[in-house]
Design an enzyme around this catalytic site. Structure first.
Site, PDB file in Angstrom:
ATOM      1  N   TYR A  84       0.842  -1.208   0.000  1.00  0.00           N
ATOM      2  CA  TYR A  84       0.000   0.000   0.000  1.00  0.00           C
ATOM      3  C   TYR A  84       0.874   1.254   0.000  1.00  0.00           C
ATOM      4  CZ  TYR A  84      -3.870   3.109   1.382  1.00  0.00           C
ATOM      5  OH  TYR A  84      -4.814   4.115   1.425  1.00  0.00           O
TER       6      TYR A  84
HETATM    7  P1  NAP Z   1     -13.201   1.744   0.524  1.00  0.00           P
HETATM    8  O1  NAP Z   1     -14.355   2.052   1.390  1.00  0.00           O
HETATM    9  O2  NAP Z   1     -12.484   0.444   0.668  1.00  0.00           O
HETATM   10  O3  NAP Z   1     -13.668   1.900  -1.017  1.00  0.00           O
HETATM   11  C1  NAP Z   1     -12.813   1.569  -2.066  1.00  0.00           C
HETATM   12  C2  NAP Z   1     -13.543   1.830  -3.358  1.00  0.00           C
HETATM   13  O4  NAP Z   1     -12.701   1.434  -4.456  1.00  0.00           O
HETATM   14  C3  NAP Z   1     -14.824   1.054  -3.464  1.00  0.00           C
HETATM   15  O5  NAP Z   1     -15.821   1.841  -4.069  1.00  0.00           O
HETATM   16  C4  NAP Z   1     -14.451  -0.115  -4.368  1.00  0.00           C
HETATM   17  O6  NAP Z   1     -15.585  -0.521  -5.090  1.00  0.00           O
HETATM   18  C5  NAP Z   1     -13.437   0.549  -5.294  1.00  0.00           C
HETATM   19  N1  NAP Z   1     -12.536  -0.407  -5.924  1.00  0.00           N
HETATM   20  C6  NAP Z   1     -11.617  -1.205  -5.315  1.00  0.00           C
HETATM   21  N2  NAP Z   1     -10.992  -1.983  -6.219  1.00  0.00           N
HETATM   22  C7  NAP Z   1     -11.529  -1.647  -7.440  1.00  0.00           C
HETATM   23  C8  NAP Z   1     -11.303  -2.099  -8.772  1.00  0.00           C
HETATM   24  N3  NAP Z   1     -10.398  -3.059  -9.070  1.00  0.00           N
HETATM   25  N4  NAP Z   1     -12.028  -1.540  -9.778  1.00  0.00           N
HETATM   26  C9  NAP Z   1     -12.953  -0.593  -9.511  1.00  0.00           C
HETATM   27  N5  NAP Z   1     -13.201  -0.125  -8.265  1.00  0.00           N
HETATM   28  C10 NAP Z   1     -12.498  -0.653  -7.253  1.00  0.00           C
HETATM   29  O7  NAP Z   1     -12.095   2.866   0.616  1.00  0.00           O
HETATM   30  P2  NAP Z   1     -12.109   4.381   1.175  1.00  0.00           P
HETATM   31  O8  NAP Z   1     -11.676   4.318   2.579  1.00  0.00           O
HETATM   32  O9  NAP Z   1     -13.347   5.092   0.783  1.00  0.00           O
HETATM   33  O10 NAP Z   1     -10.870   4.944   0.356  1.00  0.00           O
HETATM   34  C11 NAP Z   1     -11.004   5.495  -0.915  1.00  0.00           C
HETATM   35  C12 NAP Z   1      -9.615   5.887  -1.404  1.00  0.00           C
HETATM   36  O11 NAP Z   1      -8.991   6.723  -0.430  1.00  0.00           O
HETATM   37  C13 NAP Z   1      -8.676   4.692  -1.595  1.00  0.00           C
HETATM   38  O12 NAP Z   1      -7.814   4.948  -2.678  1.00  0.00           O
HETATM   39  C14 NAP Z   1      -7.881   4.682  -0.286  1.00  0.00           C
HETATM   40  O13 NAP Z   1      -6.619   4.081  -0.437  1.00  0.00           O
HETATM   41  C15 NAP Z   1      -7.766   6.177  -0.035  1.00  0.00           C
HETATM   42  N6  NAP Z   1      -7.527   6.528   1.375  1.00  0.00           N
HETATM   43  C16 NAP Z   1      -8.431   6.184   2.339  1.00  0.00           C
HETATM   44  C17 NAP Z   1      -8.172   6.564   3.657  1.00  0.00           C
HETATM   45  C18 NAP Z   1      -9.131   6.249   4.783  1.00  0.00           C
HETATM   46  O14 NAP Z   1      -8.764   6.451   5.947  1.00  0.00           O
HETATM   47  N7  NAP Z   1     -10.329   5.781   4.511  1.00  0.00           N
HETATM   48  C19 NAP Z   1      -7.008   7.264   3.971  1.00  0.00           C
HETATM   49  C20 NAP Z   1      -6.118   7.593   2.950  1.00  0.00           C
HETATM   50  C21 NAP Z   1      -6.397   7.234   1.640  1.00  0.00           C
HETATM   51  P3  NAP Z   1     -15.952  -2.048  -5.493  1.00  0.00           P
HETATM   52  O15 NAP Z   1     -15.451  -2.937  -4.409  1.00  0.00           O
HETATM   53  O16 NAP Z   1     -17.439  -1.997  -5.636  1.00  0.00           O
HETATM   54  O17 NAP Z   1     -15.249  -2.243  -6.809  1.00  0.00           O
END
Ligand code: NAP
Length: 263
Positions: free
Chosen positions: A168
């Site tokens: 990651y």
């Molecule tokens: P999440 O709840 O796990 O959601 C991830 C999203 O990405 C889901 O909509 C999932 O949809 C989609 N996804 C995953 N693999 C995919 C693929 N192969 N093709 C198309 N869609 C895909 O994550 P989140 O926490 O909202 O985070 C969103 C972004 O912010 C990510 O890049 C994460 O690394 C980043 N981020 C999050 C945090 C945090 O604290 N939450 C902090 C820093 C950065 P499906 O499963 O339906 O495909």
């Protein structure tokens, strides 16, 4: 509505009025919040994720609030799928003005030598190849339309090391390199490319943590709390908008001051 001195009451302008904006990873978490926020800022949204039901439901919700949204299921790691996604947006709305490349993830935490090769590769596939493919097809569509604006979601794990999540961390660092290179390649073509680096954001996934663990994380954040998905979305909306017209190749920390305090 707001008062303008000498101009009477003027309608409040919305950041993304009439823009066609693609949001990846829109089935939950930050991406779903971004889709709702961008719609409230006047955008027409193209929603994507692999979970077709979830993005259809969100499209219905947005339509129910008077907005416009198209749900197009896609896998960001599959070139043909991403090409079809961008083509569907252009077929429906004739252009693509902006994209929020937010889909991402990573495997369960383990010390580096215990990470399976397949798990390491899967983090690189969704976070690096996925962003590359989105950029590739979005930029082609934006060039045809005369310009655009893109925001790629990295993480504070793209700016510093975090133990036990090597795939990651490596992939989120790589997103910043991709962002800066794309910004340079298209700076003279009216396409801006920026990155956001969220800290710990209270999505559905984080809500599953017990309260003690959440309080422990909050204690490491200068503002004393986790971020909200809407707070990430609002920063993304500004970066995508014409208000950020001279910002490209930049990384925007959205982390309650955590990076300012040092890793
Ligand atoms: P999440 O709840 O796990 O959601 C991830 C999203 O990405 C889901 O909509 C999932 O949809 C989609 N996804 C995953 N693999 C995919 C693929 N192969 N093709 C198309 N869609 C895909 O994550 P989140 O926490 O909202 O985070 C969103 C972004 O912010 C990510 O890049 C994460 O690394 C980043 N981020 C999050 C945090 C945090 O604290 N939450 C902090 C820093 C950065 P499906 O499963 O339906 O495909």
């Amino acid at each position: 509505m707001r008062e303008q001195p000498g101009h009477g009451v003027m309608p409040k302008s919305r950041l993304l009025q009439d823009k066609v904006v693609l949001v990846t990873g829109a089935s939950r978490g930050i991406g779903a919040a971004a889709a709702r926020t961008f719609s409230a800022e006047g955008a027409t949204i193209v929603l994507t994720a692999r979970n077709a039901d979830a993005i259809e439901r969100l499209a219905d919700t947005i339509a129910g609030t008077g907005g416009a949204a198209l749900a197009v299921p896609a896998d960001v790691t599959d070139p043909a799928s991403v090409e079809r996604l961008v083509q569907a947006a252009v077929d429906k709305y004739s252009r693509l003005d902006a994209a929020f490349n937010n889909a991402g993830g990573g495997p369960m935490p383990r010390p580096l030598a215990e990470i399976a090769v397949a798990d390491f590769e899967s983090a690189l596939r969704v976070n690096v190849l996925g962003i590359f493919l989105c950029l590739k097809y979005e930029i082609a569509a934006m060039l045809a339309g005369g310009g655009g604006s893109i925001v790629n979601t990295s993480s504070t794990a793209g700016l510093r090391a975090v133990p036990r999540i090597a795939g990651y961390v490596a992939s989120k660092h790589a997103i910043l390199g991709l962002t800066k290179t794309a910004a340079l390649d298209y700076a003279a073509s009216n396409i801006r490319v920026n990155a956001i680096a969220p800290g710990t954001i209270l999505t559905e996934r984080l809500q599953e943590l017990d309260e003690g663990r959440r309080e422990q994380i909050s204690g490491q954040i200068p503002m004393g709390r986790l971020g909200r998905p809407e707070e990430v979305a609002k920063a993304g909306a500004w970066l995508l908008s014409d208000e950020a017209a001279y910002v490209t190749g930049a990384t925007f920390d959205i982390d309650g001051g955590r990076m300012a305090a040092g890793a």
